[in-house]
Design a protein around this motif. Structure first.
Motif, PDB file in Angstrom:
ATOM      1  N   LEU A   1       0.958   5.891 -11.097  1.00 21.79           N
ATOM      2  CA  LEU A   1       1.581   4.713 -10.480  1.00 21.79           C
ATOM      3  C   LEU A   1       0.660   3.497 -10.535  1.00 21.79           C
ATOM      4  O   LEU A   1       1.111   2.373 -10.788  1.00 21.79           O
ATOM      5  N   LEU A   2      -0.635   3.707 -10.310  1.00 25.27           N
ATOM      6  CA  LEU A   2      -1.599   2.606 -10.379  1.00 25.27           C
ATOM      7  C   LEU A   2      -1.718   2.060 -11.802  1.00 25.27           C
ATOM      8  O   LEU A   2      -1.902   0.850 -12.008  1.00 25.27           O
ATOM      9  N   GLU A   3      -1.597   2.964 -12.771  1.00 23.76           N
ATOM     10  CA  GLU A   3      -1.627   2.522 -14.168  1.00 23.76           C
ATOM     11  C   GLU A   3      -0.399   1.670 -14.494  1.00 23.76           C
ATOM     12  O   GLU A   3      -0.487   0.650 -15.204  1.00 23.76           O
ATOM     13  N   ALA A   4       0.760   2.089 -13.968  1.00 25.43           N
ATOM     14  CA  ALA A   4       2.009   1.386 -14.266  1.00 25.43           C
ATOM     15  C   ALA A   4       2.123   0.079 -13.490  1.00 25.43           C
ATOM     16  O   ALA A   4       2.636  -0.922 -14.015  1.00 25.43           O
TER      17      ALA A   4
ATOM     18  N   LYS B   1      -1.623  -0.617  -4.071  1.00 28.56           N
ATOM     19  CA  LYS B   1      -2.916  -0.227  -3.511  1.00 28.56           C
ATOM     20  C   LYS B   1      -2.749   1.070  -2.734  1.00 28.56           C
ATOM     21  O   LYS B   1      -1.777   1.248  -2.014  1.00 28.56           O
ATOM     22  N   VAL B   2      -3.712   1.959  -2.862  1.00 27.88           N
ATOM     23  CA  VAL B   2      -3.669   3.234  -2.147  1.00 27.88           C
ATOM     24  C   VAL B   2      -4.205   3.061  -0.731  1.00 27.88           C
ATOM     25  O   VAL B   2      -5.224   2.408  -0.515  1.00 27.88           O
ATOM     26  N   ASP B   3      -3.491   3.636   0.229  1.00 28.01           N
ATOM     27  CA  ASP B   3      -3.954   3.683   1.622  1.00 28.01           C
ATOM     28  C   ASP B   3      -3.490   5.019   2.192  1.00 28.01           C
ATOM     29  O   ASP B   3      -2.314   5.206   2.496  1.00 28.01           O
ATOM     30  N   VAL B   4      -4.400   5.956   2.324  1.00 20.96           N
ATOM     31  CA  VAL B   4      -4.013   7.305   2.758  1.00 20.96           C
ATOM     32  C   VAL B   4      -3.869   7.416   4.269  1.00 20.96           C
ATOM     33  O   VAL B   4      -3.413   8.446   4.778  1.00 20.96           O
TER      34      VAL B   4
ATOM     35  N   THR C   1       0.853  -1.187   0.000  1.00 19.99           N
ATOM     36  CA  THR C   1       0.000   0.000   0.000  1.00 19.99           C
ATOM     37  C   THR C   1       0.889   1.237   0.000  1.00 19.99           C
ATOM     38  O   THR C   1       1.993   1.228   0.541  1.00 19.99           O
ATOM     39  N   PHE C   2       0.384   2.315  -0.612  1.00 19.99           N
ATOM     40  CA  PHE C   2       1.226   3.501  -0.720  1.00 19.99           C
ATOM     41  C   PHE C   2       0.383   4.772  -0.642  1.00 19.99           C
ATOM     42  O   PHE C   2      -0.852   4.751  -0.739  1.00 19.99           O
TER      43      PHE C   2
END
Length: 393
Positions: free
Chosen positions: A135-138, A143-146, A108-109
Protein backbone atom coordinates in the motif's frame (compact mmCIF):
# COMPACT_ATOMS: atom_id res chain seq x y z
CA UNK A 1 -17.53 -1.93 -4.96
CA UNK A 2 -19.41 -3.68 -2.17
CA UNK A 3 -21.39 -6.79 -2.91
CA UNK A 4 -21.98 -7.90 0.66
CA UNK A 5 -22.23 -6.89 4.31
CA UNK A 6 -20.51 -8.63 7.19
CA UNK A 7 -22.97 -8.58 10.10
CA UNK A 8 -21.44 -8.45 13.58
CA UNK A 9 -23.33 -9.38 16.74
CA UNK A 10 -22.53 -8.90 20.41
CA UNK A 11 -24.31 -10.72 23.24
CA UNK A 12 -25.23 -13.66 21.01
CA UNK A 13 -21.59 -14.69 21.04
CA UNK A 14 -21.76 -15.68 24.73
CA UNK A 15 -24.93 -17.79 24.48
CA UNK A 16 -23.18 -21.15 24.68
CA UNK A 17 -25.11 -24.18 23.45
CA UNK A 18 -28.14 -22.03 22.55
CA UNK A 19 -26.11 -19.69 20.38
CA UNK A 20 -27.30 -21.25 17.12
CA UNK A 21 -30.93 -20.40 17.99
CA UNK A 22 -30.08 -16.71 18.32
CA UNK A 23 -27.92 -16.78 15.18
CA UNK A 24 -30.68 -18.41 13.14
CA UNK A 25 -33.19 -15.85 14.36
CA UNK A 26 -30.83 -13.01 13.49
CA UNK A 27 -30.36 -14.48 9.99
CA UNK A 28 -34.14 -14.62 9.58
CA UNK A 29 -34.65 -11.06 10.87
CA UNK A 30 -31.88 -9.77 8.59
CA UNK A 31 -33.41 -11.50 5.57
CA UNK A 32 -36.81 -9.98 6.35
CA UNK A 33 -35.31 -6.50 6.71
CA UNK A 34 -33.60 -6.74 3.30
CA UNK A 35 -36.63 -8.08 1.41
CA UNK A 36 -37.70 -4.58 0.42
CA UNK A 37 -34.31 -3.74 -1.15
CA UNK A 38 -34.26 -4.01 -4.94
CA UNK A 39 -31.81 -6.57 -6.24
CA UNK A 40 -32.25 -9.10 -3.47
CA UNK A 41 -29.92 -10.53 -0.83
CA UNK A 42 -28.97 -13.96 0.44
CA UNK A 43 -28.24 -14.01 4.18
CA UNK A 44 -26.14 -16.88 5.55
CA UNK A 45 -24.05 -17.73 8.55
CA UNK A 46 -20.56 -19.17 8.34
CA UNK A 47 -18.20 -20.00 11.22
CA UNK A 48 -19.41 -17.35 13.63
CA UNK A 49 -20.01 -14.77 10.90
CA UNK A 50 -23.23 -13.67 9.21
CA UNK A 51 -23.12 -12.37 5.66
CA UNK A 52 -25.74 -10.57 3.57
CA UNK A 53 -24.69 -11.00 -0.07
CA UNK A 54 -26.36 -8.99 -2.83
CA UNK A 55 -27.59 -10.71 -5.99
CA UNK A 56 -27.00 -7.57 -8.06
CA UNK A 57 -26.47 -3.83 -7.67
CA UNK A 58 -28.42 -2.27 -4.80
CA UNK A 59 -29.06 1.04 -3.06
CA UNK A 60 -26.30 1.11 -0.44
CA UNK A 61 -27.91 3.69 1.88
CA UNK A 62 -31.28 1.95 1.76
CA UNK A 63 -29.71 -1.40 2.65
CA UNK A 64 -27.73 0.09 5.54
CA UNK A 65 -30.89 1.81 6.79
CA UNK A 66 -32.77 -1.51 6.81
CA UNK A 67 -29.94 -3.31 8.63
CA UNK A 68 -29.64 -0.53 11.21
CA UNK A 69 -33.15 -1.41 12.44
CA UNK A 70 -32.42 -5.11 13.07
CA UNK A 71 -31.99 -5.78 16.78
CA UNK A 72 -29.04 -8.07 17.50
CA UNK A 73 -26.72 -6.36 15.01
CA UNK A 74 -23.93 -4.35 16.63
CA UNK A 75 -21.88 -3.66 13.49
CA UNK A 76 -22.56 -3.46 9.75
CA UNK A 77 -19.39 -3.85 7.69
CA UNK A 78 -19.50 -3.25 3.93
CA UNK A 79 -17.19 -6.04 2.80
CA UNK A 80 -15.38 -7.16 -0.34
CA UNK A 81 -15.29 -10.95 -0.68
CA UNK A 82 -12.34 -12.19 -2.72
CA UNK A 83 -11.31 -15.68 -3.81
CA UNK A 84 -8.01 -16.96 -2.43
CA UNK A 85 -5.72 -16.85 -5.47
CA UNK A 86 -2.42 -16.32 -3.69
CA UNK A 87 -0.80 -13.38 -1.96
CA UNK A 88 0.01 -11.34 -5.06
CA UNK A 89 -3.63 -11.39 -6.15
CA UNK A 90 -4.69 -10.50 -2.61
CA UNK A 91 -2.29 -7.54 -2.59
CA UNK A 92 -3.70 -6.30 -5.91
CA UNK A 93 -7.23 -6.57 -4.52
CA UNK A 94 -6.27 -4.65 -1.36
CA UNK A 95 -4.59 -1.88 -3.36
CA UNK A 96 -7.69 -1.57 -5.59
CA UNK A 97 -9.95 -1.61 -2.53
CA UNK A 98 -8.04 1.23 -0.83
CA UNK A 99 -8.10 3.25 -4.05
CA UNK A 100 -11.93 3.19 -4.06
CA UNK A 101 -12.59 3.21 -0.33
CA UNK A 102 -10.22 6.12 0.43
CA UNK A 103 -10.55 8.95 -2.09
CA UNK A 104 -8.34 11.01 0.26
CA UNK A 105 -5.12 9.04 0.71
CA UNK A 106 -3.53 11.55 3.10
CA UNK A 107 -4.46 9.48 6.16
CA UNK A 108 -2.83 7.16 8.67
CA UNK A 109 -3.64 3.48 8.45
CA UNK A 110 -3.06 0.05 9.92
CA UNK A 111 -3.65 -3.46 8.55
CA UNK A 112 -5.05 -6.14 10.86
CA UNK A 113 -5.08 -9.69 9.52
CA UNK A 114 -6.92 -12.63 11.01
CA UNK A 115 -6.48 -16.17 9.74
CA UNK A 116 -9.52 -18.35 10.29
CA UNK A 117 -7.79 -20.83 7.95
CA UNK A 118 -4.48 -21.71 9.57
CA UNK A 119 -3.29 -23.50 6.42
CA UNK A 120 -2.69 -20.16 4.71
CA UNK A 121 1.07 -20.11 3.88
CA UNK A 122 1.77 -16.79 5.65
CA UNK A 123 1.17 -15.84 9.29
CA UNK A 124 -1.13 -12.97 10.25
CA UNK A 125 1.58 -10.45 11.22
CA UNK A 126 3.53 -11.32 8.07
CA UNK A 127 0.48 -10.70 5.87
CA UNK A 128 -0.26 -7.36 7.56
CA UNK A 129 3.32 -6.14 7.12
CA UNK A 130 3.51 -7.24 3.49
CA UNK A 131 0.16 -5.65 2.60
CA UNK A 132 1.17 -2.43 4.37
CA UNK A 133 4.33 -2.34 2.30
CA UNK A 134 2.39 -2.80 -0.96
CA UNK A 135 0.00 0.00 0.00
CA UNK A 136 2.86 2.40 0.79
CA UNK A 137 4.42 1.61 -2.57
CA UNK A 138 1.13 2.29 -4.37
CA UNK A 139 0.13 5.38 -2.35
CA UNK A 140 3.18 7.18 -0.84
CA UNK A 141 0.93 9.75 0.87
CA UNK A 142 -0.38 7.07 3.22
CA UNK A 143 1.26 6.88 6.65
CA UNK A 144 1.41 3.93 9.04
CA UNK A 145 0.14 4.40 12.60
CA UNK A 146 -0.25 1.17 14.55
CA UNK A 147 -1.57 2.89 17.70
CA UNK A 148 -4.29 5.37 16.61
CA UNK A 149 -4.82 5.01 12.86
CA UNK A 150 -7.49 6.97 11.05
CA UNK A 151 -8.27 3.90 8.94
CA UNK A 152 -7.99 0.27 9.97
CA UNK A 153 -8.04 -2.23 7.11
CA UNK A 154 -9.28 -5.63 8.22
CA UNK A 155 -8.21 -8.69 6.25
CA UNK A 156 -9.80 -12.00 7.27
CA UNK A 157 -8.60 -15.22 5.65
CA UNK A 158 -11.70 -17.43 5.51
CA UNK A 159 -13.33 -19.57 2.81
CA UNK A 160 -13.24 -16.29 0.95
CA UNK A 161 -10.97 -13.41 1.92
CA UNK A 162 -12.86 -10.58 3.64
CA UNK A 163 -11.73 -6.97 3.19
CA UNK A 164 -13.38 -4.13 5.12
CA UNK A 165 -12.42 -0.87 6.77
CA UNK A 166 -15.73 0.52 7.97
CA UNK A 167 -18.03 -0.60 10.77
CA UNK A 168 -21.40 1.15 10.84
CA UNK A 169 -23.01 0.88 14.31
CA UNK A 170 -26.11 -1.32 14.57
CA UNK A 171 -28.87 -1.00 17.18
CA UNK A 172 -27.52 -3.81 19.39
CA UNK A 173 -29.84 -5.82 21.62
CA UNK A 174 -31.20 -9.27 20.85
CA UNK A 175 -33.08 -10.54 17.78
CA UNK A 176 -36.84 -10.04 18.05
CA UNK A 177 -38.57 -13.32 18.83
CA UNK A 178 -35.90 -14.81 21.09
CA UNK A 179 -37.49 -13.66 24.37
CA UNK A 180 -41.23 -14.34 24.07
CA UNK A 181 -44.12 -11.92 23.55
CA UNK A 182 -45.60 -9.07 25.58
CA UNK A 183 -48.54 -6.66 25.32
CA UNK A 184 -47.74 -2.94 25.07
CA UNK A 185 -50.24 -0.39 26.39
CA UNK A 186 -49.81 2.05 23.51
CA UNK A 187 -51.09 5.62 23.70
CA UNK A 188 -50.48 8.61 21.48
CA UNK A 189 -47.89 10.06 23.85
CA UNK A 190 -44.11 10.11 23.80
CA UNK A 191 -43.40 7.42 26.40
CA UNK A 192 -45.21 4.22 25.41
CA UNK A 193 -43.75 3.93 21.87
CA UNK A 194 -40.26 4.28 23.38
CA UNK A 195 -41.10 1.58 25.93
CA UNK A 196 -42.18 -0.75 23.11
CA UNK A 197 -38.96 -0.09 21.21
CA UNK A 198 -36.79 -0.79 24.26
CA UNK A 199 -38.52 -4.06 25.13
CA UNK A 200 -38.35 -5.19 21.49
CA UNK A 201 -34.63 -4.44 21.60
CA UNK A 202 -34.30 -7.19 24.21
CA UNK A 203 -35.78 -9.73 21.78
CA UNK A 204 -39.45 -9.48 22.80
CA UNK A 205 -42.18 -9.73 20.14
CA UNK A 206 -44.69 -6.91 20.60
CA UNK A 207 -48.49 -6.92 20.60
CA UNK A 208 -50.29 -3.68 21.50
CA UNK A 209 -53.55 -2.36 22.93
CA UNK A 210 -54.95 1.15 22.48
CA UNK A 211 -57.90 2.62 24.42
CA UNK A 212 -60.13 4.72 22.18
CA UNK A 213 -62.82 7.06 23.58
CA UNK A 214 -65.06 8.38 20.80
CA UNK A 215 -66.46 11.01 20.44
CA UNK A 216 -64.07 12.54 22.99
CA UNK A 217 -61.11 11.26 20.98
CA UNK A 218 -61.15 11.56 17.21
CA UNK A 219 -60.33 9.16 14.41
CA UNK A 220 -57.19 11.27 13.93
CA UNK A 221 -56.12 10.27 17.46
CA UNK A 222 -56.62 6.62 16.55
CA UNK A 223 -54.70 7.04 13.29
CA UNK A 224 -51.88 8.70 15.25
CA UNK A 225 -51.52 5.54 17.35
CA UNK A 226 -51.58 3.34 14.23
CA UNK A 227 -48.82 5.55 12.77
CA UNK A 228 -46.77 5.13 15.95
CA UNK A 229 -47.26 1.36 15.79
CA UNK A 230 -45.98 1.42 12.18
CA UNK A 231 -42.79 3.16 13.29
CA UNK A 232 -42.25 0.64 16.10
CA UNK A 233 -42.92 -2.18 13.62
CA UNK A 234 -39.89 -1.03 11.59
CA UNK A 235 -37.81 -2.36 14.47
CA UNK A 236 -40.10 -4.93 16.13
CA UNK A 237 -41.79 -6.54 13.13
CA UNK A 238 -45.58 -6.74 12.53
CA UNK A 239 -47.76 -5.74 15.49
CA UNK A 240 -51.31 -6.84 16.31
CA UNK A 241 -52.94 -3.64 17.60
CA UNK A 242 -56.11 -4.14 19.68
CA UNK A 243 -58.31 -1.02 19.63
CA UNK A 244 -60.71 -0.98 22.59
CA UNK A 245 -63.70 1.35 22.89
CA UNK A 246 -63.26 2.71 26.41
CA UNK A 247 -65.80 5.59 26.42
CA UNK A 248 -68.65 4.00 28.40
CA UNK A 249 -66.27 2.61 31.02
CA UNK A 250 -64.59 5.99 31.51
CA UNK A 251 -67.89 7.87 31.77
CA UNK A 252 -69.20 5.34 34.29
CA UNK A 253 -66.07 5.61 36.44
CA UNK A 254 -66.29 9.41 36.17
CA UNK A 255 -69.87 9.26 37.45
CA UNK A 256 -69.39 6.72 40.26
CA UNK A 257 -65.90 7.23 41.74
CA UNK A 258 -64.27 10.11 43.65
CA UNK A 259 -62.63 12.44 41.15
CA UNK A 260 -59.23 12.38 42.80
CA UNK A 261 -59.19 8.59 42.16
CA UNK A 262 -60.32 8.72 38.51
CA UNK A 263 -56.89 8.20 36.97
CA UNK A 264 -56.00 5.25 39.19
CA UNK A 265 -59.34 3.47 38.78
CA UNK A 266 -59.33 3.98 34.99
CA UNK A 267 -55.76 2.76 34.85
CA UNK A 268 -56.69 -0.40 36.77
CA UNK A 269 -59.43 -1.24 34.29
CA UNK A 270 -57.10 -0.58 31.39
CA UNK A 271 -54.66 -3.06 32.88
CA UNK A 272 -57.44 -5.65 33.29
CA UNK A 273 -58.45 -5.32 29.66
CA UNK A 274 -54.86 -5.33 28.44
CA UNK A 275 -54.18 -8.49 30.43
CA UNK A 276 -57.26 -10.17 28.93
CA UNK A 277 -55.94 -9.66 25.40
CA UNK A 278 -52.39 -10.50 26.48
CA UNK A 279 -53.59 -13.89 27.66
CA UNK A 280 -55.47 -14.44 24.40
CA UNK A 281 -52.24 -13.74 22.49
CA UNK A 282 -50.26 -15.97 24.87
CA UNK A 283 -48.12 -13.01 25.89
CA UNK A 284 -45.89 -13.26 28.95
CA UNK A 285 -46.39 -9.78 30.38
CA UNK A 286 -47.60 -6.21 29.95
CA UNK A 287 -45.43 -3.24 28.92
CA UNK A 288 -46.06 0.36 29.96
CA UNK A 289 -44.22 3.64 29.45
CA UNK A 290 -44.32 4.62 33.11
CA UNK A 291 -41.45 6.45 34.80
CA UNK A 292 -41.31 6.96 38.57
CA UNK A 293 -42.80 10.29 39.61
CA UNK A 294 -43.44 11.65 36.12
CA UNK A 295 -47.19 12.11 36.77
CA UNK A 296 -49.57 11.34 39.64
CA UNK A 297 -50.40 7.85 38.33
CA UNK A 298 -46.70 6.96 38.20
CA UNK A 299 -45.69 7.36 41.83
CA UNK A 300 -44.50 4.21 43.58
CA UNK A 301 -47.79 4.04 45.50
CA UNK A 302 -49.90 4.52 42.36
CA UNK A 303 -48.05 1.82 40.41
CA UNK A 304 -48.37 -0.59 43.33
CA UNK A 305 -52.15 -0.08 43.36
CA UNK A 306 -52.31 -0.47 39.58
CA UNK A 307 -50.24 -3.66 39.69
CA UNK A 308 -52.65 -5.23 42.16
CA UNK A 309 -55.16 -6.04 39.42
CA UNK A 310 -52.60 -7.90 37.28
CA UNK A 311 -51.71 -11.57 37.47
CA UNK A 312 -48.88 -11.32 34.92
CA UNK A 313 -45.67 -9.27 35.15
CA UNK A 314 -45.70 -5.60 34.18
CA UNK A 315 -42.49 -4.45 32.46
CA UNK A 316 -41.59 -0.75 32.69
CA UNK A 317 -38.37 -0.20 30.71
CA UNK A 318 -38.47 3.59 31.27
CA UNK A 319 -38.86 3.35 35.05
CA UNK A 320 -35.63 5.24 35.83
CA UNK A 321 -35.61 7.63 32.85
CA UNK A 322 -36.27 11.34 33.08
CA UNK A 323 -38.38 13.01 30.39
CA UNK A 324 -35.46 14.32 28.35
CA UNK A 325 -33.89 10.86 28.17
CA UNK A 326 -37.19 9.48 26.86
CA UNK A 327 -37.48 12.32 24.32
CA UNK A 328 -33.93 11.63 23.13
CA UNK A 329 -34.82 8.00 22.32
CA UNK A 330 -38.09 9.08 20.67
CA UNK A 331 -36.13 11.44 18.42
CA UNK A 332 -33.62 8.71 17.58
CA UNK A 333 -36.25 6.14 16.55
CA UNK A 334 -38.52 8.62 14.75
CA UNK A 335 -41.64 8.58 16.96
CA UNK A 336 -41.32 12.03 18.53
CA UNK A 337 -42.83 14.13 15.73
CA UNK A 338 -45.85 11.84 15.54
CA UNK A 339 -46.28 11.71 19.33
CA UNK A 340 -46.49 15.50 19.68
CA UNK A 341 -49.29 15.87 17.11
CA UNK A 342 -52.21 17.59 18.93
CA UNK A 343 -54.72 14.74 18.93
CA UNK A 344 -55.58 13.83 22.52
CA UNK A 345 -56.21 10.29 23.71
CA UNK A 346 -58.44 9.04 26.51
CA UNK A 347 -55.71 9.38 29.13
CA UNK A 348 -55.57 13.16 28.65
CA UNK A 349 -59.32 13.80 28.16
CA UNK A 350 -60.56 12.26 31.43
CA UNK A 351 -58.01 13.54 33.90
CA UNK A 352 -58.66 14.63 37.49
CA UNK A 353 -57.83 18.22 38.41
CA UNK A 354 -56.25 17.12 41.68
CA UNK A 355 -55.35 13.41 41.37
CA UNK A 356 -54.32 11.43 44.41
CA UNK A 357 -50.55 10.75 44.36
CA UNK A 358 -50.46 8.23 47.22
CA UNK A 359 -53.59 6.13 46.73
CA UNK A 360 -54.68 3.67 49.39
CA UNK A 361 -55.60 0.26 47.99
CA UNK A 362 -58.46 -0.29 50.47
CA UNK A 363 -59.98 3.06 49.51
CA UNK A 364 -59.66 2.29 45.78
CA UNK A 365 -61.27 -1.15 46.22
CA UNK A 366 -64.11 0.44 48.19
CA UNK A 367 -64.72 2.95 45.40
CA UNK A 368 -64.78 0.16 42.82
CA UNK A 369 -67.59 -1.60 44.70
CA UNK A 370 -69.87 1.23 43.52
CA UNK A 371 -69.33 0.08 39.93
CA UNK A 372 -71.04 -3.29 40.46
CA UNK A 373 -72.32 -5.67 37.81
CA UNK A 374 -72.85 -2.92 35.25
CA UNK A 375 -69.07 -2.57 34.98
CA UNK A 376 -68.74 -6.29 34.29
CA UNK A 377 -71.16 -5.94 31.37
CA UNK A 378 -69.27 -2.91 30.05
CA UNK A 379 -66.01 -4.79 30.23
CA UNK A 380 -67.53 -7.68 28.30
CA UNK A 381 -68.85 -5.27 25.69
CA UNK A 382 -65.41 -3.63 25.34
CA UNK A 383 -63.81 -7.05 24.80
CA UNK A 384 -66.43 -8.20 22.29
CA UNK A 385 -66.27 -5.01 20.20
CA UNK A 386 -62.47 -4.64 20.14
CA UNK A 387 -60.95 -4.10 16.71
CA UNK A 388 -57.70 -5.84 15.79
CA UNK A 389 -55.42 -4.15 13.25
CA UNK A 390 -52.34 -5.84 11.85
CA UNK A 391 -49.74 -3.09 11.61
CA UNK A 392 -46.64 -3.45 9.45
CA UNK A 393 -43.84 -0.99 8.73
Amino acid sequence: MYQAFLIKYGEIGVKGKNRHIFEDTLVSQTSNALKSIDGGFTVRKENGRIYAEAHEEFDFDEAVGALSRVFGIVGICPVVLAEDEGFDKLAQTVVAYVDQALPDKDVTFKVITRRARKNYPMESMEISAALGERLLEAYPQLKVDVHSPQVTLHVEIRNKINLYSQTIPGPGGMPVGTAGRAMLLLSGGIDSPVAGYMIAKRGVKIDAVYFHAPPYTSERAKQKVVDLAKIIARYAGPIRLHVINFTDIQLYIYDKCPHDQLTIVMRRYMMKLAEHFAKEEEDLGLITGESIGQVASQTMQSMAVTNEVCTMPVYRPLIGFDKQEIVDVALKIGTYETSIQPFEDCCTIFVAKHPVTKPNLKSILKSETHLGEKMDAMMREAIDTAEVIRVEA
